[in-house]
Design an enzyme around this catalytic site. Structure first.
Site, PDB file in Angstrom:
ATOM      1  N   ARG A  59       0.740  -1.381   0.048  1.00  0.00           N
ATOM      2  CA  ARG A  59      -0.149  -0.051   0.009  1.00  0.00           C
ATOM      3  C   ARG A  59       0.862   1.192   0.042  1.00  0.00           C
ATOM      4  NH1 ARG A  59      -3.128  -3.735   2.531  1.00  0.00           N
ATOM      5  NH2 ARG A  59      -1.784  -3.301   4.625  1.00  0.00           N
ATOM      6  N   GLU A  96       3.521 -11.075  13.771  1.00  0.00           N
ATOM      7  CA  GLU A  96       2.759 -11.389  14.992  1.00  0.00           C
ATOM      8  C   GLU A  96       3.071 -13.025  15.384  1.00  0.00           C
ATOM      9  OE1 GLU A  96      -1.420 -10.701  14.816  1.00  0.00           O
ATOM     10  OE2 GLU A  96      -1.824 -11.366  16.992  1.00  0.00           O
TER      11      GLU A  96
HETATM   12  P1  AMP Z   1       3.727  -2.620  11.325  1.00  0.00           P
HETATM   13  O1  AMP Z   1       5.133  -3.127  10.905  1.00  0.00           O
HETATM   14  O2  AMP Z   1       3.228  -3.340  12.654  1.00  0.00           O
HETATM   15  O3  AMP Z   1       4.106  -1.234  11.424  1.00  0.00           O
HETATM   16  O4  AMP Z   1       2.727  -2.544  10.369  1.00  0.00           O
HETATM   17  C1  AMP Z   1       2.878  -1.889   9.096  1.00  0.00           C
HETATM   18  C2  AMP Z   1       2.244  -2.404   8.053  1.00  0.00           C
HETATM   19  O5  AMP Z   1       1.229  -3.366   7.979  1.00  0.00           O
HETATM   20  C3  AMP Z   1       1.864  -1.463   6.959  1.00  0.00           C
HETATM   21  O6  AMP Z   1       2.332  -1.697   5.544  1.00  0.00           O
HETATM   22  C4  AMP Z   1       0.203  -1.528   6.850  1.00  0.00           C
HETATM   23  O7  AMP Z   1      -0.072  -1.327   5.575  1.00  0.00           O
HETATM   24  C5  AMP Z   1       0.081  -2.873   7.613  1.00  0.00           C
HETATM   25  N1  AMP Z   1      -0.922  -2.663   8.737  1.00  0.00           N
HETATM   26  C6  AMP Z   1      -0.710  -3.047   9.999  1.00  0.00           C
HETATM   27  N2  AMP Z   1      -1.827  -2.984  10.744  1.00  0.00           N
HETATM   28  C7  AMP Z   1      -2.805  -2.397  10.055  1.00  0.00           C
HETATM   29  C8  AMP Z   1      -4.023  -2.192  10.200  1.00  0.00           C
HETATM   30  N3  AMP Z   1      -4.548  -2.352  11.578  1.00  0.00           N
HETATM   31  N4  AMP Z   1      -4.796  -1.731   9.146  1.00  0.00           N
HETATM   32  C9  AMP Z   1      -4.255  -1.477   8.065  1.00  0.00           C
HETATM   33  N5  AMP Z   1      -3.149  -1.704   7.909  1.00  0.00           N
HETATM   34  C10 AMP Z   1      -2.292  -2.452   8.554  1.00  0.00           C
END
Ligand code: AMP
Length: 171
Positions: A59, A96
């Site tokens: 995205r 996770e």
């Molecule tokens: P993180 O590595 O945990 O910061 O996750 C970020 C990535 O996961 C980004 O590329 C987001 O598009 C996706 N992502 C994680 N959590 C969500 C959420 N609750 N809603 C939408 N996209 C998410």
């Protein structure tokens, strides 16, 4: 900002139980909202010297090229393992359950190149932190990290200590 937040669809239990997914497709389909978020990001960085926007699959690819076009920079994709065709470097990050790997072409960034990292959303910060490692492996300088949405309660900034971070909508 509240108007923009209303454009984001919140989908419970996607892609797995207990996750509230922030679906930006409902913002993207609205011409005024799309223009507003791209304009806000552009405004934040337009006076900075930036060589390339580095965006994260998938995205981040929606917003990265538009921002690169406005800032008159190049665009560099960071992709999931196995998708880039030429020689790559890689960085792993925790999910996770288990780990995932991000890759970038070895010739994507010049040593000393000034880079802005872009993704749609920062949650735990693991994806963004892995991307900073890729940029540093190639000797790039990180000017900042830009997101549309920040889930502040997940404390992603703590994984990105010392970096300049901007987000338009905070939850
Ligand atoms: P993180 O590595 O945990 O910061 O996750 C970020 C990535 O996961 C980004 O590329 C987001 O598009 C996706 N992502 C994680 N959590 C969500 C959420 N609750 N809603 C939408 N996209 C998410």
């Amino acid at each position: 900002m509240e108007e923009l937040k209303k454009k984001i669809r919140e989908v419970p239990d996607f892609p797995s139980p207990g996750i509230l997914f922030y679906d930006l497709t409902t913002l993207l389909k609205d011409s005024e909202s799309l223009r507003t978020v791209i304009d806000l990001m552009t405004h934040e960085y337009r006076d900075r010297e930036i060589d390339q926007v580095v965006a994260i699959e998938s995205r981040g690819f929606i917003f990265g090229p538009a921002l690169a076009y406005n800032l008159q920079t190049g665009f560099v994709p960071v992709r999931k393992k196995g998708r880039l065709p030429a020689q790559t470097i890689s960085a792993s990050y925790d999910l996770e359950y288990g780990q995932d790997v991000l890759e970038m072409h070895t010739d994507a960034i010049q040593k000393g190149g000034r880079v802005l990292i872009v993704d749609d959303l920062i949650a735990t910060g693991g994806t963004a932190a892995a991307t900073t490692q890729l940029v540093h492996q190639l000797g790039g300088e990180i000017i900042g990290l830009a997101f549309i949405v920040e889930l502040e309660f997940l404390k992603g900034r703590e994984k990105l200590d010392g970096f300049e971070i901007s987000s338009i909508l905070k939850y």
